[in-house]
Design a protein around this motif. Structure first.
Motif, PDB file in Angstrom:
ATOM      1  N   ALA A   1      34.268 -14.223 -13.742  1.00 39.12           N
ATOM      2  CA  ALA A   1      33.264 -13.207 -13.447  1.00 39.12           C
ATOM      3  C   ALA A   1      33.745 -11.806 -13.776  1.00 39.12           C
ATOM      4  N   SER A   2      35.071 -11.603 -13.883  1.00 39.86           N
ATOM      5  CA  SER A   2      35.632 -10.283 -14.112  1.00 39.86           C
ATOM      6  C   SER A   2      37.115 -10.443 -14.438  1.00 39.86           C
ATOM      7  N   PRO A   3      37.773  -9.381 -14.902  1.00 42.70           N
ATOM      8  CA  PRO A   3      39.228  -9.467 -15.093  1.00 42.70           C
ATOM      9  C   PRO A   3      39.964  -9.793 -13.803  1.00 42.70           C
ATOM     10  N   GLU A   4      39.492  -9.251 -12.680  1.00 45.26           N
ATOM     11  CA  GLU A   4      40.131  -9.551 -11.408  1.00 45.26           C
ATOM     12  C   GLU A   4      40.027 -11.040 -11.081  1.00 45.26           C
ATOM     13  N   ASP A   5      38.866 -11.628 -11.379  1.00 43.18           N
ATOM     14  CA  ASP A   5      38.679 -13.059 -11.141  1.00 43.18           C
ATOM     15  C   ASP A   5      39.606 -13.871 -12.047  1.00 43.18           C
ATOM     16  N   PHE A   6      39.765 -13.437 -13.284  1.00 45.24           N
ATOM     17  CA  PHE A   6      40.680 -14.129 -14.202  1.00 45.24           C
ATOM     18  C   PHE A   6      42.098 -14.124 -13.636  1.00 45.24           C
ATOM     19  N   ASN A   7      42.567 -12.951 -13.210  1.00 46.94           N
ATOM     20  CA  ASN A   7      43.928 -12.856 -12.683  1.00 46.94           C
ATOM     21  C   ASN A   7      44.092 -13.634 -11.392  1.00 46.94           C
ATOM     22  N   THR A   8      43.039 -13.703 -10.585  1.00 49.61           N
ATOM     23  CA  THR A   8      43.114 -14.484  -9.349  1.00 49.61           C
ATOM     24  C   THR A   8      43.274 -15.968  -9.657  1.00 49.61           C
ATOM     25  N   GLN A   9      42.454 -16.476 -10.573  1.00 50.30           N
ATOM     26  CA  GLN A   9      42.550 -17.888 -10.935  1.00 50.30           C
ATOM     27  C   GLN A   9      43.886 -18.191 -11.616  1.00 50.30           C
ATOM     28  N   LEU A  10      44.340 -17.271 -12.464  1.00 48.18           N
ATOM     29  CA  LEU A  10      45.622 -17.479 -13.134  1.00 48.18           C
ATOM     30  C   LEU A  10      46.772 -17.483 -12.128  1.00 48.18           C
TER      31      LEU A  10
ATOM     32  N   PRO B   1      33.404 -10.425 -18.520  1.00 45.47           N
ATOM     33  CA  PRO B   1      32.514  -9.316 -18.131  1.00 45.47           C
ATOM     34  C   PRO B   1      33.324  -8.132 -17.604  1.00 45.47           C
ATOM     35  N   VAL B   2      33.012  -6.922 -18.119  1.00 44.48           N
ATOM     36  CA  VAL B   2      33.751  -5.722 -17.717  1.00 44.48           C
ATOM     37  C   VAL B   2      32.827  -4.665 -17.121  1.00 44.48           C
ATOM     38  N   GLY B   3      31.598  -5.022 -16.782  1.00 43.57           N
ATOM     39  CA  GLY B   3      30.667  -4.078 -16.189  1.00 43.57           C
ATOM     40  C   GLY B   3      29.705  -3.511 -17.196  1.00 43.57           C
ATOM     41  N   ALA B   4      28.613  -2.947 -16.670  1.00 41.55           N
ATOM     42  CA  ALA B   4      27.565  -2.338 -17.493  1.00 41.55           C
ATOM     43  C   ALA B   4      26.994  -3.332 -18.491  1.00 41.55           C
ATOM     44  N   GLY B   5      26.985  -4.604 -18.134  1.00 38.73           N
ATOM     45  CA  GLY B   5      26.425  -5.622 -19.009  1.00 38.73           C
ATOM     46  C   GLY B   5      27.254  -5.917 -20.240  1.00 38.73           C
TER      47      GLY B   5
END
Length: 381
Positions: free
Chosen positions: A221-230, A107-111
């Motif tokens: 949930a977002s690119p930031e979440d991806f990088n956090t988990q990675l 997800p990158v926003g705006a649905g």
């Protein structure tokens, strides 16, 4: 009639063996033998000709699987061998770089959701993995991603190995900004030849490792979440025992970094920069999205800069717009303060001056005095 137990079989029907009868097909010539000379003649001219094309050329009408099996048997006699040597990697010599595209929409926003690239860099000697999701595969994002990963490593390998990625360059012709980036880091960016996967085998295996060991079962949930988990998973991955080296990447990293180059005192230029004249609708385009600017800069040149996280617009060194960078496409990102300022400026422009208003008008006698005009009373103004 004799009892059943005393039945006597005729001599010609007596069973001559203890095993049950089996069906044995009479030997006959295989149909492939009739077309094998034609197959060999074609392979002699073109050893890599596909089996489907060979079947068409020789008029084969039998089983395709049987034909492919026999072509695979014959082809090695004509196709040149391509042996792969085992490669050893010196400490600090190189890091292999690649883009991994996980098959999950973020997800990158705006649905909206997108499949986004992950920049993967692996130090070849220690097998230490570094990775980060980036917004695009454009040059500015690739350079910014490499600089961030190398900054986290705290050292620079003497060579960065890439394939012919468009954002890096093609056929040893670097994209704009890549040579300057390598120059500041005092490293070399090497593009491997096509059809030579062994030259990047370390990072290719790391991509597969990420695909099979990090990705399954995760939701982002977002690119930031991806990088956090990675970022939370990579320390565990780098503590694993690598069969090829017989050691853990974290155990070999110190010797690897000791042979690398130091980080430069001045960071290289990464991201995106542009200078544009702000139009009346006070938006600038960065990537594929539009970002608002304070309308006081309309008609003037503004400088647009962007990194992996932020878009900044400045006028004569003074910021007139700052936004979080959107990783979507075709979006319009607006600061409410810019809209309010535009409304106030539009209202002032459309409001007419009252009749008889003299504010801002200069007395004509000032011009007479300035040019030495003689007045009626003989005085010089």
């Amino acid at each position: 009639m004799a009892p059943k137990g005393n039945i006597q079989w005729p001599p010609d029907l007596q069973i001559l063996t203890d095993s049950p009868p089996t069906y044995v097909r009479a030997p006959q010539d295989s149909g492939i033998r009739g077309v094998e000379p034609a197959i060999r003649a074609l392979l002699l001219e073109n050893p890599r000709m596909p089996a489907t094309v060979l079947a068409e050329r020789v008029g084969w009408s039998g089983s395709p699987a049987w034909f492919r099996e026999n072509v695979a048997r014959i082809r090695p006699e004509y196709a040149p061998a391509d042996p792969a040597d085992r490669i050893s990697y010196d400490p600090g010599d190189q890091a292999q770089c690649d883009l991994w595209f996980p098959e999950v929409r973020i997800p990158v926003g705006a649905g909206k959701a997108r499949v986004l690239p992950v920049l993967v860099m692996v130090s070849s000697h220690s097998r230490f993995i570094m990775a980060r999701m980036i917004p695009s595969r454009m040059t500015g994002d690739l350079l910014a991603g490499m600089w961030e990963l190398l900054g986290g490593l705290g050292a620079v390998p003497r060579r960065l190995i890439w394939d012919n990625e468009t954002g890096i360059g093609r056929r040893n012709s670097y994209a704009a900004g890549v040579a300057a980036f390598a120059g500041v880091l005092a490293t070399r960016i090497v593009q491997v030849k096509p059809y030579d996967p062994e030259s990047k085998g370390v990072v290719e295996r790391a991509n597969q490792f990420l695909e099979t060991s990090f990705l399954p079962g995760r939701v982002f949930a977002s690119p930031e979440d991806f990088n956090t988990q990675l970022g939370q998973w990579l320390p565990k991955a780098n503590a694993r025992l690598v069969r090829r080296t017989g050691a853990r990447p974290t155990d070999l990293l110190a010797a690897d970094k000791a042979a690398m180059l130091a980080l430069p005192p001045v960071p290289p230029v990464t991201g995106f920069t542009a200078r544009v004249r702000l139009p009346r609708d006070y938006y600038v385009r960065m990537g594929s999205n539009d970002y608002s600017v304070h309308p006081q800069a309309i008609g003037r040149f503004v400088d647009v800069s962007a990194d992996l996280e932020t878009v900044t617009i400045s006028l004569d060194g003074r910021p007139v717009g700052t936004h979080l960078r959107s990783w979507g496409t075709g979006l319009t990102i607006t600061d409410p303060d810019h809209v309010e300022a535009a409304r106030a400026l539009r209202k002032a422009f459309q409001t007419p001056h009252p009749v008889g208003e003299t504010t801002g008008l200069r007395d004509l006698a000032d011009y007479d005095r300035a040019f030495g005009v003689v007045l009626d009373d003989g005085q010089v103004a």
